[in-house]
Design a protein around this motif. Structure first.
Motif, PDB file in Angstrom:
ATOM      1  N   ARG A   1       0.836  -1.210   0.000  1.00 10.37           N
ATOM      2  CA  ARG A   1       0.000   0.000   0.000  1.00 10.37           C
ATOM      3  C   ARG A   1       0.870   1.259   0.000  1.00 10.37           C
ATOM      4  O   ARG A   1       0.582   2.227  -0.698  1.00 10.37           O
ATOM      5  CB  ARG A   1      -0.943   0.015   1.219  1.00 10.37           C
ATOM      6  CG  ARG A   1      -2.034  -1.062   1.216  1.00 10.37           C
ATOM      7  CD  ARG A   1      -2.898  -1.031  -0.042  1.00 10.37           C
ATOM      8  NE  ARG A   1      -3.342   0.290  -0.410  1.00 10.37           N
ATOM      9  CZ  ARG A   1      -4.423   0.902   0.096  1.00 10.37           C
ATOM     10  NH1 ARG A   1      -5.195   0.271   0.940  1.00 10.37           N
ATOM     11  NH2 ARG A   1      -4.743   2.119  -0.291  1.00 10.37           N
ATOM     12  N   THR A   2       1.955   1.205   0.817  1.00  9.72           N
ATOM     13  CA  THR A   2       2.841   2.373   0.875  1.00  9.72           C
ATOM     14  C   THR A   2       3.477   2.619  -0.489  1.00  9.72           C
ATOM     15  O   THR A   2       3.575   3.772  -0.940  1.00  9.72           O
ATOM     16  CB  THR A   2       3.955   2.152   1.939  1.00  9.72           C
ATOM     17  OG1 THR A   2       3.337   1.737   3.140  1.00  9.72           O
ATOM     18  CG2 THR A   2       4.766   3.400   2.188  1.00  9.72           C
ATOM     19  N   SER A   3       3.909   1.536  -1.145  1.00 11.54           N
ATOM     20  CA  SER A   3       4.541   1.720  -2.465  1.00 11.54           C
ATOM     21  C   SER A   3       3.540   2.304  -3.467  1.00 11.54           C
ATOM     22  O   SER A   3       3.905   3.124  -4.309  1.00 11.54           O
ATOM     23  CB  SER A   3       5.130   0.404  -2.965  1.00 11.54           C
ATOM     24  OG  SER A   3       4.113  -0.425  -3.459  1.00 11.54           O
ATOM     25  N   GLU A   4       2.265   1.919  -3.343  1.00 15.78           N
ATOM     26  CA  GLU A   4       1.224   2.494  -4.222  1.00 15.78           C
ATOM     27  C   GLU A   4       1.056   3.983  -3.940  1.00 15.78           C
ATOM     28  O   GLU A   4       0.955   4.792  -4.872  1.00 15.78           O
ATOM     29  CB  GLU A   4      -0.110   1.764  -4.003  1.00 15.78           C
ATOM     30  CG  GLU A   4      -0.160   0.395  -4.673  1.00 15.78           C
ATOM     31  CD  GLU A   4      -1.433  -0.383  -4.323  1.00 15.78           C
ATOM     32  OE1 GLU A   4      -1.590  -1.493  -4.843  1.00 15.78           O
ATOM     33  OE2 GLU A   4      -2.242   0.131  -3.513  1.00 15.78           O
ATOM     34  N   ASN A   5       1.032   4.313  -2.637  1.00 13.28           N
ATOM     35  CA  ASN A   5       0.878   5.728  -2.266  1.00 13.28           C
ATOM     36  C   ASN A   5       2.050   6.562  -2.791  1.00 13.28           C
ATOM     37  O   ASN A   5       1.869   7.684  -3.259  1.00 13.28           O
ATOM     38  CB  ASN A   5       0.788   5.883  -0.737  1.00 13.28           C
ATOM     39  CG  ASN A   5      -0.521   5.332  -0.218  1.00 13.28           C
ATOM     40  OD1 ASN A   5      -1.485   5.182  -0.985  1.00 13.28           O
ATOM     41  ND2 ASN A   5      -0.572   4.988   1.062  1.00 13.28           N
TER      42      ASN A   5
END
Lengths: 237, 201
Positions: free
Chosen positions: A137-141
């Motif tokens: 999720r962090t990498s997507e953000n």
């Protein structure tokens, strides 16, 4: 003058420290008149040590020894130093003290880079509730933050499809029991869909098709995990 | 030659490998190192051989060593110190082997009288080797001082020689003997007190 006093440690240390500072021994003695007799014995000892400075080696031996060194060096094929060609001088100049730490720093950097990339790659297949899911999720953000506005459309649609894909996998697995993760996933799907709709990333047909798909997935998830109705359900209307 | 010139010689030798620069370094240190070795091993022949080894090691490794004049001094003395330690170790082992051989021989002959004579001869030979000052020119010989130095332990003896004969500062000495400056000062203090006691007895 009292010459009978026993010299104590403090006085002796002071006396020796004055000698260490380069003061003449006799001048040092005169600074401690009360301990003159005792300190004189120390002074005599130091003077006799000083006398050993006169020991010297035989001059012939000094010359012979130097020749022997060069001969041994030739026998063992030791060159004093390799002569540096101007071509190599630049590289040799770069070699000093900071090269090793620099290599170590880059090695650590590469190691961290590899482990980070590995973690990121491994998180690609993670599902809600997995340890690596927050990484995904962090990498997507981060991806969203660094993507120019005009390219965000594709990215958001891709994320939405990814969430729906995750929901499908969860529903196809019988061993998935994490109802909180399922509820969060519904929230994420709603949130991403809301952004896509508000920014008009979806065409009329595509939007309707996706909305039906989302509703179906959410219903199935709620049915299985008994999650509460999410606030963004109103968007369906 | 002062320390600035010495530093220049080291730099030039490392850069060019020219032996004339090494020769300057050699001449600057030769007397000091020979004296340091001689006072530590009390055998002029062995001292010459060790001194030669010290400078050969300097010649061999100087190109790769990263040193300024301060650390260079410590490095040269440290090489000497290590070779002195090796020499003492070999000597001790040699003596041990010798006495063991003789002991076995005497046990085999089962003659107690012979054993006594062997022990006495060993003691006598030890005493002969340790007689102070034989290895130094008579004009500089101070038997009392040399006997006193021999009775100090190795480290105390080295610190005293490095400080009062070689005139090295505590920082350099501490590098040579691998101790802190504070510990070096303490060793010197104990050594000078003990030496004075030994000399005034």
């Amino acid at each position: 003058m009292n010459t009978g006093k026993n010299v104590n440690e403090k006085v002796l240390k002071k006396f020796l420290s004055l000698i260490d500072k380069g003061m003449d021994i006799d001048t040092c003695l005169s600074k401690f008149p009360g301990y003159y007799h005792n300190l004189k014995e120390y002074a005599e000892t130091i003077k006799s040590l000083d006398n050993l400075k006169n020991i010297s080696a035989d001059k012939d031996f000094e010359e012979k020894s130097l020749k022997d060194i060069y001969m041994r060096a030739r026998t063992e094929d030791i060159k004093g130093v390799k002569k540096i060609s101007p071509k190599n001088a630049f590289l040799t100049g770069l070699r000093p003290a900071y090269l090793k730490p620099l290599i170590a720093f880059f090695a650590v950097l590469v190691l961290i880079g590899f482990s980070f990339t590995g973690t990121l790659y491994a998180s690609g297949d993670s599902l809600p509730g997995d340890i690596l899911y927050p990484v995904k999720r962090t990498s997507e953000n981060i991806q969203v933050a660094f993507t120019p506005y005009k390219y965000e459309k594709n990215l958001y649609i891709k994320i939405l499809e990814e969430r729906l894909g995750e929901a499908d996998i969860i529903l196809s697995r019988d061993d998935f029991k994490d109802s909180d993760a399922a509820e969060n996933l519904i929230g994420d799907i709603d949130e991403t869909y809301m952004i896509c709709r508000e920014r008009k990333y979806l065409g009329a047909d595509e939007g309707e098709k996706l909305q039906n798909e989302i509703t179906a997935v959410k219903d199935r998830l709620r049915k299985r995990y008994g999650t509460h109705k999410h606030g963004t359900d109103s968007l369906n209307n | 030659m002062n320390y600035k010139e010495l530093e220049l010689c080291i730099k030039n030798f490392k850069k060019t490998g020219d032996n004339s620069h090494f020769e300057k370094i050699y001449r600057f240190f030769f007397k000091k190192i020979y004296r340091f070795v001689l006072l530590n091993i009390s055998d002029s022949q062995a001292a010459e051989s060790i001194t030669l080894d010290v400078f050969f090691n300097v010649y061999r490794h100087l190109a790769k060593a990263r040193l300024n004049s301060g650390s260079f001094r410590a490095w040269v003395y440290k090489i000497a110190r290590n070779l002195i330690i090796d020499y003492h170790r070999k000597e001790a082992k040699h003596k041990q082997d010798q006495s063991l051989e003789q002991y076995i021989e005497t046990r085999q002959s089962d003659d107690l009288n012979e054993l006594e004579s062997v022990d006495k001869s060993l003691i006598a030979s030890d005493f002969k080797e340790k007689s102070p000052g034989e290895y130094i020119d008579s004009e500089f010989r101070d038997p009392e001082l040399l006997a006193g130095l021999d009775k100090l332990d190795e480290l105390q003896k080295q610190v005293l020689i490095l400080r009062f004969v070689e005139d090295l500062d505590y920082k350099t000495i501490s590098r040579i003997i691998d101790k802190s400056e504070l510990a070096t000062r303490a060793i010197k203090f104990r050594a000078i007190s003990k030496l004075k006691e030994l000399m005034t007895k």
